[in-house]
Design an enzyme around this catalytic site. Structure first.
Site, short mmCIF file in Angstrom:
data_model
loop_
_atom_site.label_atom_id
_atom_site.label_comp_id
_atom_site.label_asym_id
_atom_site.label_seq_id
_atom_site.Cartn_x
_atom_site.Cartn_y
_atom_site.Cartn_z
N ASP A 152 3.46 -23.66 4.16
CA ASP A 152 3.66 -23.92 5.57
C ASP A 152 5.17 -24.08 5.69
O ASP A 152 5.72 -25.11 5.29
CB ASP A 152 2.94 -25.21 6.01
CG ASP A 152 3.09 -25.44 7.50
OD1 ASP A 152 4.12 -25.01 8.06
OD2 ASP A 152 2.19 -26.04 8.10
N HIS A 153 5.83 -23.05 6.19
CA HIS A 153 7.30 -23.04 6.06
C HIS A 153 7.96 -24.19 6.82
O HIS A 153 9.12 -24.51 6.56
CB HIS A 153 7.88 -21.69 6.48
CG HIS A 153 7.89 -21.46 7.96
ND1 HIS A 153 6.87 -20.83 8.63
CD2 HIS A 153 8.79 -21.81 8.90
CE1 HIS A 153 7.15 -20.80 9.91
NE2 HIS A 153 8.30 -21.38 10.11
N HIS B 210 1.50 -26.24 11.44
CA HIS B 210 2.81 -26.91 11.57
C HIS B 210 2.70 -28.27 12.26
O HIS B 210 3.25 -29.26 11.79
CB HIS B 210 3.77 -26.05 12.39
CG HIS B 210 3.96 -24.66 11.86
ND1 HIS B 210 3.92 -24.37 10.52
CD2 HIS B 210 4.21 -23.49 12.49
CE1 HIS B 210 4.13 -23.07 10.36
NE2 HIS B 210 4.30 -22.52 11.54
N ARG C 113 0.83 -1.21 0.00
CA ARG C 113 0.00 0.00 0.00
C ARG C 113 0.86 1.26 0.00
O ARG C 113 0.44 2.30 -0.44
CB ARG C 113 -0.92 0.00 1.22
CG ARG C 113 -2.10 -0.92 1.04
CD ARG C 113 -2.81 -1.17 2.34
NE ARG C 113 -2.02 -2.06 3.20
CZ ARG C 113 -2.47 -2.60 4.31
NH1 ARG C 113 -3.66 -2.34 4.74
NH2 ARG C 113 -1.70 -3.40 5.03
#
Lengths: 357, 514
Positions: free
Chosen positions: B202-203, B265, B67
């Site tokens: 999902d790291h 996770h 933005r």
């Protein structure tokens, strides 16, 4: 030396492998008793056979490989006239074990001063010193072929640099001969890795893949002493693309000739580039029968790629990537000892045909 | 072996064999939320590290969108600072300059349609500069309420599909805040993109040690015979943090521990631990097996939640000798908040392999130690011939997979204590990454960004996985919401968590020490 290095050292003149091994075990046991977080790294054994007067240079090179340092390095320094085995060994961790559970991971170094006479029975000296079940790599940057040959049954991997030989053909013959018993990690081959990756990427988009069958010429620019890297690179292209390799002709450090592809001949040209500082390749141009080409050349921050279409239209950009430098190449060599590259031996076989050996 | 000319004809690109770094198609990556915290700390440094290693596509551009109204140069300065501060290696100036030269920026509110027109023009210009349509990847690193807004706007601006290039969307977590919102979001996503275009991050799945779960289970014969209800007594999965909520009160008080870690996770860890061996390592083959695990877990009823779940909040206490405030005293947390900072629940996977084996999950802030691990507790030996007098005696074996710190695997074994008597105590046999591998693991985001650009979805969450996770967690959220009027369990900061969590394990079982 890092500020936090924790190191224990033991040394003895006229010693034996059994006493050295016991000393290392003793250091580990004492350290472990002090802190359970102190543990020895267990990745691979590196046996380096070097001239005693240049061992400092080799230690410096190994120091600079950073995290790819082997877990146990056995440096066999060969000194003329040395009759006994003198030894020095250490176990060092860069960080101490901490109370919050962080481990202190220690690496071991053994330095042996031996005489040339020891080389033929080197396996009996080194065998008790390698960590069983870990891969053992042998590296002899100052020659000492007899030492390498003595370790053929003990080691699984040999680290070589085909650029060290005076002639490309001799280098490739020696590599081929060693490849019968050992897995080869050739630093000359590793110097061509970014070039192989980028040529593969240049032809990877589906629109460009058909051009692989139309390749009509390959020019490789290399430092004058890096003909072996260039030859292995074209050997790789030949073996991957199904070309029938044929003997090239040489004039000085330059090689020229043709090989047979399914749809016609491919002109090969390996040109020395006198202005190159780092060893290895300086540029590659791949041309196709339809008139298009892809060129890759070293440039700041990566490789400059120029793609020329058959209508003469040209585009260029830089393929980003940092140079690993020579310490990085050696470190990569150590790392590769734990991997297996299925494309080296076919490339070597094709390269040998091209140098006429 | 060298290829024959016929094999070359048959194969796509014979030059890629044996290469560690596989080619990535020419791509323009657009990051929505490019000036946000995730971009600053993780995404931009990850992209730099890919550039450093020569892993980015030969033709690559990055367009930042947020933005904030600023110039390309302002964004480059922001990126330079972020990379310098957070990259896992010191940046190489020439590579960094080269990368920054590929960056551009467009500032617009995410609900402003004209902004997407500008973005489309920018992407078309970049295509024209390269003389070919580049693949497009849109990374939504924004607050979840903007996921549907941006997704719909991409469609309106016709940026969601190209005839001659791949278009992919990478969606950060959380994918919804409950089952209903996840289903609503999925409806929007599938109205714009085909599932194979969608990469839900999902790291955890990008972490080497999480991927090693598959290697441990499916490349070692010794574990498989034990990996079932006959030999496993129960499983404990722990994701403990010693830190509090820091400056994230606004986010955390809305989220809580269950949404923050368990739904995504920890459920990923459950599925990787419990899945059947996949027939291949293709993305969908693996994800099919993971979904089957989720389908085999019966969501708890509201009544069951009272006995199979525990939620709690930390109170003030001592952590590493320092006094720390309780959750309700943290900056930005409402004094009457009922948000849980600790969540524990017991699940069961109702299939032939796992029926009757409790799988117990716990996570919390301000616990005694930071550790993420899976502990597989085996059953005791059927009869014990050895004396235990004078020692702790033989204990059931444990297989512990540590995700962080000290990543690795440890197996506890009974061993004889040296001496004249036959006394047994447990000892550990350990593998740790630090001692066994020389390589530094890449950051999870490096792997995931590269995989998304290459079109490999193996390490991303499929729609039915995300919905399956919510199907299990949503009833717990609802049950806890209904219990909001009841007093919340508490635990002292720096402790191992609330005592109430002990009952989840069942008689004779204990939580592993943190």
């Amino acid at each position: 030396m890092p500020a936090d290095l924790v190191e224990d050292v033991w040394r003895e003149r006229d010693t034996s492998p059994a006493r050295i091994e016991a000393a290392l075990r003793g250091i580990l046991s004492e350290r472990h008793a002090e802190s359970e977080g102190f543990v020895a790294a267990r990745t691979l054994n590196l046996v380096a056979i070097v001239d005693a007067e240049f061992r400092g240079e080799i230690e410096n090179r190994l120091q600079k490989v950073g995290r790819y340092l082997p877990s146990r390095t056995i440096l066999c320094a060969v000194r003329k006239g040395q009759q006994t085995i003198d030894a020095w060994c250490s176990m060092a961790a860069e960080e101490p074990a901490s109370s919050n559970g962080d481990r202190a991971i220690a690496r071991e170094r053994i330095e042996l001063i031996i005489g040339p006479e020891h080389l033929k029975s080197l396996a009996t000296i080194v065998d008790p010193l390698v960590v069983t079940d870990l891969a053992t790599v042998v590296w002899a940057p100052h020659g000492h072929a007899d030492g390498v040959d003595a370790l053929r049954r003990l080691a699984q991997v040999v680290l070589i640099d085909s650029l060290d030989e005076s002639e490309v053909s001799l280098a490739l013959c020696r590599a081929d001969e060693l490849a019968g018993d050992l897995y080869i990690v050739d630093l000359a081959w590793l110097r061509s890795t970014p070039w192989r990756e980028r040529v593969a990427a240049a032809f990877d988009p589906p629109a460009f893949r058909p051009s692989l069958k139309e390749i009509s010429g390959v020019t490789v620019r290399h430092r004058p002493d890096s003909g072996a890297s260039a030859m292995l690179f074209v050997g790789w292209l030949a073996s991957r693309l199904g070309w029938r390799p044929e003997r090239l002709t040489s004039r000085g450090d330059e090689w020229r000739g043709t090989v047979r592809a399914r749809r016609g001949e491919v002109r090969l040209r390996l040109e020395p580039a006198d202005d190159m500082k780092a060893p290895g390749l300086g540029g590659v141009t791949v041309e196709t029968a339809s008139g298009s080409s892809v060129s890759l050349d070293r440039s700041p921050g990566g490789l400059k790629e120029v793609r020329r279409e058959r209508d003469g239209n040209e585009q260029s950009w830089t393929v980003l990537g940092a140079s690993r430098g020579e310490p990085g190449i050696l470190g990569e060599g150590v790392r590769q000892a734990l991997l297996r590259d299925p494309t080296y031996k076919p490339a070597l076989a094709a390269a040998r045909v091209m140098v006429g050996r | 072996m060298a290829l024959s000319a016929t094999q070359v004809e048959e194969q796509g690109n014979p030059l890629v064999a044996g290469l560690e770094r596989l080619p990535v198609p020419p791509t323009t990556l657009t990051i929505f939320g490019a000036t946000g915290d995730l971009a600053r700390r993780k995404l931009l440094p990850a992209i730099y590290n890919l550039a450093h290693e020569g892993s980015l596509p030969e033709r690559f551009n990055l367009v930042g969108v947020s933005r904030r109204d600023q110039s390309d140069d302002d964004f480059r300065a922001f990126a330079r600072e972020a990379i310098t501060e957070f990259s896992r290696r010191p940046p190489d100036d020439t590579v960094l300059d080269g990368l920054l030269g590929r960056l551009s920026y467009i500032g617009f509110p995410f609900d402003d349609e004209s902004g997407y027109t500008k973005l489309g023009e920018k992407l078309a210009t970049l295509d024209a500069e390269h003389g070919m349509p580049l693949n497009k990847a849109y990374y939504l690193s924004v607050a979840p309420e903007f996921f549907p807004v941006i997704t719909k706007a991409l469609k309106t601006a016709r940026l969601h599909h190209e005839p001659d290039a791949e278009v992919r969307v990478i969606i950060e977590k959380p994918f919804g805040t409950d089952l209903e919102s996840a289903l609503d979001l999925q409806k929007v996503v599938e109205s714009v993109f085909r599932e194979e275009q969608v990469y839900r991050i999902d790291h955890y799945l990008g972490k080497e040690t999480v991927q090693n779960l598959l290697a441990l289970r499916f490349s070692n014969l010794m574990f498989e015979p034990l990996w079932n209800r006959s030999y496993i007594d129960h499983v404990q999965i722990t994701a403990a943090e010693d830190i509090g909520i820091g400056s994230r009160a606004g986010y955390y008080d809305q989220s809580g521990a269950l949404r923050d870690l368990v739904q995504n996770h920890m459920m990923q860890l459950v599925t990787l631990l419990c899945m059947e061996p996949p027939a291949s390592f293709e993305a969908d083959t693996i994800r099919n097996e993971k979904v089957k695990v989720l389908q085999a877990i019966k969501p708890p009823t509201a009544d069951e939640c009272r006995t199979t779940t525990v939620r709690a909040q930390y109170t003030g206490g001592l952590v590493a000798g320092d006094e720390v405030p309780g959750y309700l005293e943290e900056d930005g947390v409402p004094g009457d908040s009922s948000t849980e900072t600790y969540a524990a629940l017991r699940l069961e996977v109702n299939n032939w392999r796992w029926a009757g084996v409790p799988i117990v999950l716990r996570t919390g802030k301000r616990l005694a130690r930071k550790v993420t691990e899976i502990s597989v507790m085996l059953k005791p030996v059927p009869t014990m011939a050895f004396q235990s007098e004078g020692s702790v005696g033989a204990q059931p074996n444990q297989i512990v997979m540590t995700i962080q710190p000290n990543e690795g695997v440890s197996i506890s074994l009974g061993a004889k204590i040296p001496g004249t008597r036959m006394r047994i105590r447990p000892v550990n046999m350990e593998f740790t990454y630090g001692t066994s591998f020389m390589s530094q693991s890449p950051e999870a985001y490096e792997r995931l960004i590269m995989d998304a650009m290459r079109g490999d979805a193996t390490l991303f969450t499929r729609n039915d996985e995300a919905i399956g996770q919510w199907r299990i967690i949503d009833p717990v959220l609802k049950a806890w919401h209904e219990q909001d009027a009841e007093p919340l369990e508490t635990y002292e900061a720096g402790s191992a968590g609330p005592e109430a969590a002990d009952r989840l394990l069942g008689e004779g079982r204990h939580w592993r020490g943190l």
